[in-house]
Design a protein around this motif. Structure first.
Motif, PDB file in Angstrom:
ATOM      1  N   TYR A 638       0.972  -1.214   0.016  1.00 35.12           N
ATOM      2  CA  TYR A 638      -0.057   0.112   0.101  1.00 35.12           C
ATOM      3  C   TYR A 638       0.969   1.419   0.033  1.00 35.12           C
ATOM      4  O   TYR A 638       0.678   2.261  -0.802  1.00 35.12           O
ATOM      5  CB  TYR A 638      -0.963   0.035   1.173  1.00 35.12           C
ATOM      6  N   ALA A 639       1.915   1.139   0.733  1.00 34.03           N
ATOM      7  CA  ALA A 639       2.822   2.466   0.786  1.00 34.03           C
ATOM      8  C   ALA A 639       3.514   2.552  -0.439  1.00 34.03           C
ATOM      9  O   ALA A 639       3.733   3.673  -0.962  1.00 34.03           O
ATOM     10  CB  ALA A 639       3.939   2.235   1.865  1.00 34.03           C
ATOM     11  N   GLU A 640       3.985   1.635  -1.254  1.00 33.52           N
ATOM     12  CA  GLU A 640       4.477   1.515  -2.392  1.00 33.52           C
ATOM     13  C   GLU A 640       3.632   2.380  -3.420  1.00 33.52           C
ATOM     14  O   GLU A 640       4.066   3.122  -4.376  1.00 33.52           O
ATOM     15  CB  GLU A 640       4.952   0.288  -3.143  1.00 33.52           C
ATOM     16  N   VAL A 641       2.265   2.470  -3.380  1.00 36.69           N
ATOM     17  CA  VAL A 641       1.443   2.820  -4.354  1.00 36.69           C
ATOM     18  C   VAL A 641       0.852   4.124  -3.822  1.00 36.69           C
ATOM     19  O   VAL A 641       0.044   4.712  -4.379  1.00 36.69           O
ATOM     20  CB  VAL A 641       0.469   1.901  -4.744  1.00 36.69           C
ATOM     21  N   GLY A 642       1.224   4.710  -2.586  1.00 35.00           N
ATOM     22  CA  GLY A 642       0.714   5.832  -1.989  1.00 35.00           C
ATOM     23  C   GLY A 642      -0.556   5.721  -1.253  1.00 35.00           C
ATOM     24  O   GLY A 642      -1.156   6.803  -1.238  1.00 35.00           O
ATOM     25  N   ARG A 643      -1.180   4.519  -1.046  1.00 36.01           N
ATOM     26  CA  ARG A 643      -2.420   4.574  -0.346  1.00 36.01           C
ATOM     27  C   ARG A 643      -2.061   4.463   1.255  1.00 36.01           C
ATOM     28  O   ARG A 643      -2.286   3.434   1.781  1.00 36.01           O
ATOM     29  CB  ARG A 643      -3.154   3.261  -0.671  1.00 36.01           C
ATOM     30  N   TRP A 644      -1.814   5.633   1.655  1.00 33.23           N
ATOM     31  CA  TRP A 644      -1.404   5.814   2.971  1.00 33.23           C
ATOM     32  C   TRP A 644      -2.815   5.729   4.058  1.00 33.23           C
ATOM     33  O   TRP A 644      -2.683   5.302   5.207  1.00 33.23           O
ATOM     34  CB  TRP A 644      -0.988   7.215   3.377  1.00 33.23           C
ATOM     35  N   ALA A 645      -3.903   5.821   3.510  1.00 32.90           N
ATOM     36  CA  ALA A 645      -5.017   5.642   4.520  1.00 32.90           C
ATOM     37  C   ALA A 645      -5.266   3.917   4.836  1.00 32.90           C
ATOM     38  O   ALA A 645      -5.424   3.658   5.774  1.00 32.90           O
ATOM     39  CB  ALA A 645      -6.303   5.915   3.947  1.00 32.90           C
TER      40      ALA A 645
END
Length: 797
Positions: A638-645
């Protein structure tokens, strides 16, 4: 009959004072093993004060009766109260002590006999030399031998045979052979003594050769001979010779002899024919505790531990009481199975203090508890042992090492040496893996020197453990040097070398060594293939990995196990063939276990495939909901694709479920000690210097073009905080410690319990170039050799 006669005598007012009557009664008492009646008769005669009651002849008969009835204490009382002793008195009591397992007292009595002016005869020496043999008292036996050289008694075959036996059992086999060759007429006892001597001293080929010579000159072997030669066959695993001897035993009609039959059971078991051993065991008309022990030990040695436990129960059901040897044999079966409860039951049921106090039993208990993971109980028993030999120390060292308590293993090894106990090959083979696991190269090198000093480097197990230790400490050239010096290399040695190259990132060398192994005619086993497939995985060699996987079936006929399927999943997934990998997993003939899906999820993170990653994580949440690695990997994707929520959601889920990430820990050796660091650790005595060194390195790295890789940290954390967090990872603390405490130009070696993160990998490349030193980091998967800004893994890990 004895009881009836005594009852009549006790109520008779004027019993007959007939010497021959009472001699006959004493004779009958020991033949019938009627100790209580014998004591009654003795008391009756003493009370009546018959004239013959003080005679030497009658006292000798009484001693004989008590000895044969098993009461050595009563025999000694009679002997000590005798006013007039003769040579027969001395010979009887000396022989009694020797046969009842008190050889030291037998030798003491012999010397007392000479001091009181009695001349020992052939029967005396026939007892005292075996007593010296039992004690291993070479000097005493040699001095007694010197004392009779001028008496002409050495011409007696019985005495000469006893001397041969004594020298052989005391380890002086050359002297035994010299005396043997000088005996003009050798009977079966003499030949048996020489054969047994060779066998007991490990000269099994000599034992077999002497056995053949005996038969060639027409001396027929008896039960004792067969019982001496069969252990030699067992030790050599000379199955054909053993089978020939089995046929000779049949021809002689002595297969019913319990000692011979037991030796045959033992021979077949040690030669790997456990089925034949059991067949013979089941046909034995009589079995003693030694027979049951041979069968139990045979099953344990052949790895059929369930059968060992089963036959142990049968032994108890038929009323055969286990002895210390039984317990020392059955406990390793519990240890191999990890059957802690059964081991504890056996421990609980040991009532006989003599058995419990046996060093062999105490050691087996320590070993069982250690291998079953109950180290506190193992240590409690170990600390209570009044005497600890090399075997008990080794059991404790191995227990710590095998359960991952490597620091405790190394500490116990040091205590062992301080206690003056010399390690043997088993000890070294147990402690070297502990050094390997901790990357304790300096301590491993010290142990290597001790092995050289003890001259046991020729031991294949020890040599292989050394190769493994050097390889796992990153010193692969030294590992190869030792490997090449090994006179004989088995499949385990070759596999260790292949694995060493693979783990250190030298995949071409691993594949080359695998080919050399095949050319040398050594057939690779299941473990070898698992290692070579792992090497292909870390190098991205997909085609080669698939080829080796197929070679297992043809030509090697090795069945694929779950380990090999895991390797192929890793080979395909690491290389980015995620769809192909998923198809392979679905079609696997065995059910995919957690680690299969973990490999796949790790590849989804590396190749940033959120869809397959989420699908795999959902499967893993069902299979192993407490596994922190699943949450961490999904969070990273998730962090790699910027989905921080979603990153926050996964981390909150971890907190709600009470799941904690395994903390990163690193170890580095310095000043002959292993120093441990965790992320953000400030407990080390050199903490200030370490953090100051890291700040200095951070500045130099930035000047050289380094930027921290904070992709997996939460997006709302300040950049400065991210840099600080990454700077304090455990391997960076260990590297800083190494730079402060080692000489410039020397290699720094670090071991980490997790996979090296991307930032630490990049940072270590920069550090290696700045300080112009090699930095070797061993993570949970492989080695990284950092040198001049490059890593041996080629950034593929």
């Amino acid at each position: 009959m004895v009881k009836e006669v005594l009852d009549i005598l006790l109520v008779t007012h004027n019993p007959p004072e007939n010497f021959s009557t009472y001699l006959q009664l004493s004779q009958t008492c020991f033949l019938k093993n009627a100790l209580s009646q014998g004591k009654k008769m003795h008391s009756f005669i003493a009370h009546r004060r018959f004239a013959f009651a003080t005679s030497t002849i009658f006292h000798n008969k009484l001693i004989h009766m008590y000895v044969k009835s098993g009461s050595l204490e009563d025999a000694r009382k009679v002997f000590d109260h005798m006013k007039d002793r003769d040579t027969i008195s001395w010979n009887t009591i000396i022989a009694a002590y020797r046969r009842h397992g008190f050889p030291d007292e037998a030798v003491t009595l012999f010397h007392h006999m000479e001091e009181t002016g009695f001349q020992p005869d052939r029967f005396t020496f026939a007892s005292v030399f075996p007593a010296c043999a039992q004690m291993g008292a070479f000097e005493q036996g040699m001095n007694i031998h010197k004392g009779i050289k001028d008496r002409g008694i050495l011409a007696d075959d019985v005495v000469a045979t006893a001397l041969v036996d004594m020298y052989a059992k005391c380890g002086n086999i050359d002297k035994a052979r010299e005396l043997f060759d000088r005996i003009p007429q050798k009977d079966g006892f003499t030949w048996t003594a020489m054969i047994g001597g060779y066998a007991q001293n490990g000269l099994v080929e000599k034992a077999l050769e002497t056995f053949k010579q005996m038969q060639l000159i027409g001396v027929k072997p008896d039960s004792a001979t067969f019982a001496s030669i069969l252990p030699a066959c067992a030790k050599m695993k000379a199955l054909e010779e053993g089978m020939d001897i089995h046929q000779s035993i049949k021809d002689r009609g002595i297969l019913s002899d319990v000692v011979v039959a037991t030796a045959l059971v033992d021979m077949y078991a040690k030669c790997g024919r456990i089925d034949k051993a059991r067949e013979l065991f089941d046909k034995m008309p009589q079995r003693n505790v030694i027979s049951w022990n041979a069968m139990i030990a045979g099953y344990v040695q052949n790895g059929v531990v369930e059968k060992a436990l089963e036959i142990f129960k049968q032994m108890q059901l038929v009323g055969v009481k286990p002895n210390s040897t039984t317990i020392a044999s059955i406990l390793p079966a519990c240890a191999k199975m990890g059957a802690l409860e059964q081991g504890m039951d056996i421990h609980q049921n040991i009532k006989d203090e003599a058995v419990l106090s046996s060093p062999a039993v105490a050691t087996a208990l320590v070993d069982m508890y250690g291998k079953c993971g109950s180290l506190d109980k193992a240590r409690e028993l170990f600390d209570r042992m009044p005497e600890r030999d090399v075997f008990s120390w080794t059991a404790m060292v191995a227990g710590y090492a095998q359960n991952g308590f490597v620091e405790k293993a190394l500490e116990t090894f040091k205590q062992m040496r301080l206690a003056g106990v010399k390690p043997d090959s088993s000890t070294f083979a147990s402690i070297l893996p502990a050094c390997a696991k901790m990357g304790a190269l300096e301590q491993g090198m010290d142990i290597h020197q001790s092995i050289k000093d003890r001259e046991i480097l020729s031991d294949d197990t020890v040599a292989t453990a050394l190769v493994d230790m050097y390889a796992k400490c990153g010193s692969i050239d030294k590992a190869r040097e030792l490997f090449d010096e090994m006179p004989q290399k088995d499949v385990i040695s070759w596999t260790v070398m292949v694995t060493g190259y693979a783990q250190n990132g030298f995949v071409e060398k691993a594949l080359e060594t695998f080919k050399q192994m095949q050319l040398a005619g050594v057939k690779p086993n299941s473990t070898t293939f698992a290692c070579i497939l792992c090497a292909c995985s870390h190098a991205g060699l997909v085609d080669e990995g698939c080829t080796y996987f197929n070679q297992m079936s043809n030509p090697y006929c090795i069945t694929h196990t779950i380990d090999h399927y895991i390797c192929i999943v890793d080979v395909l997934a690491r290389a980015g063939y995620l769809e192909d990998t998923l198809n392979f997993i679905v079609k696997m003939p065995v059910k995919p276990v957690v680690i299969v899906w973990m490999c796949f999820l790790g590849a989804c993170r590396s190749h940033v495939n959120l869809g397959l990653g989420l699908f795999t994580a959902m499967l893993l949440f069902e299979m192993d909901p407490k596994n922190a690695a699943t949450y961490v990997l999904l969070s990273n994707i998730y962090a790699e694709v910027g989905r921080w929520a979603e990153v926050r959601m996964v981390r909150r889920l971890m907190r709600d479920r009470g799941i904690k990430k395994i903390p990163g820990c690193s170890w580095i050796e310095g000043q002959k000690m292993v120093h441990a660091f965790c992320a953000g650790d400030r407990s080390h005595p050199q903490t200030q210097e370490i953090y100051a060194k890291l700040e200095e390195l951070s500045w130099e790295m930035r000047v050289a073009g380094y930027f921290s890789d904070s992709r997996h940290l939460l997006n709302d954390v300040e950049e400065e905080e991210k840099d600080l967090f990454l700077c304090h990872h455990s391997e960076k603390l260990a590297i800083a410690f190494g730079l402060l405490n080692t000489f410039p130009g020397t290699s720094i070696r670090v071991v980490k319990n997790l996979r090296v993160c991307a930032d630490c990998h990049t940072a270590t490349k920069f550090i290696s170039r700045i300080v112009e030193r090699e930095i070797v980091v061993r993570d949970v998967n492989r080695f990284h050799h950092f040198k001049q800004g490059e890593c041996s893994c080629g950034d593929y890990w």
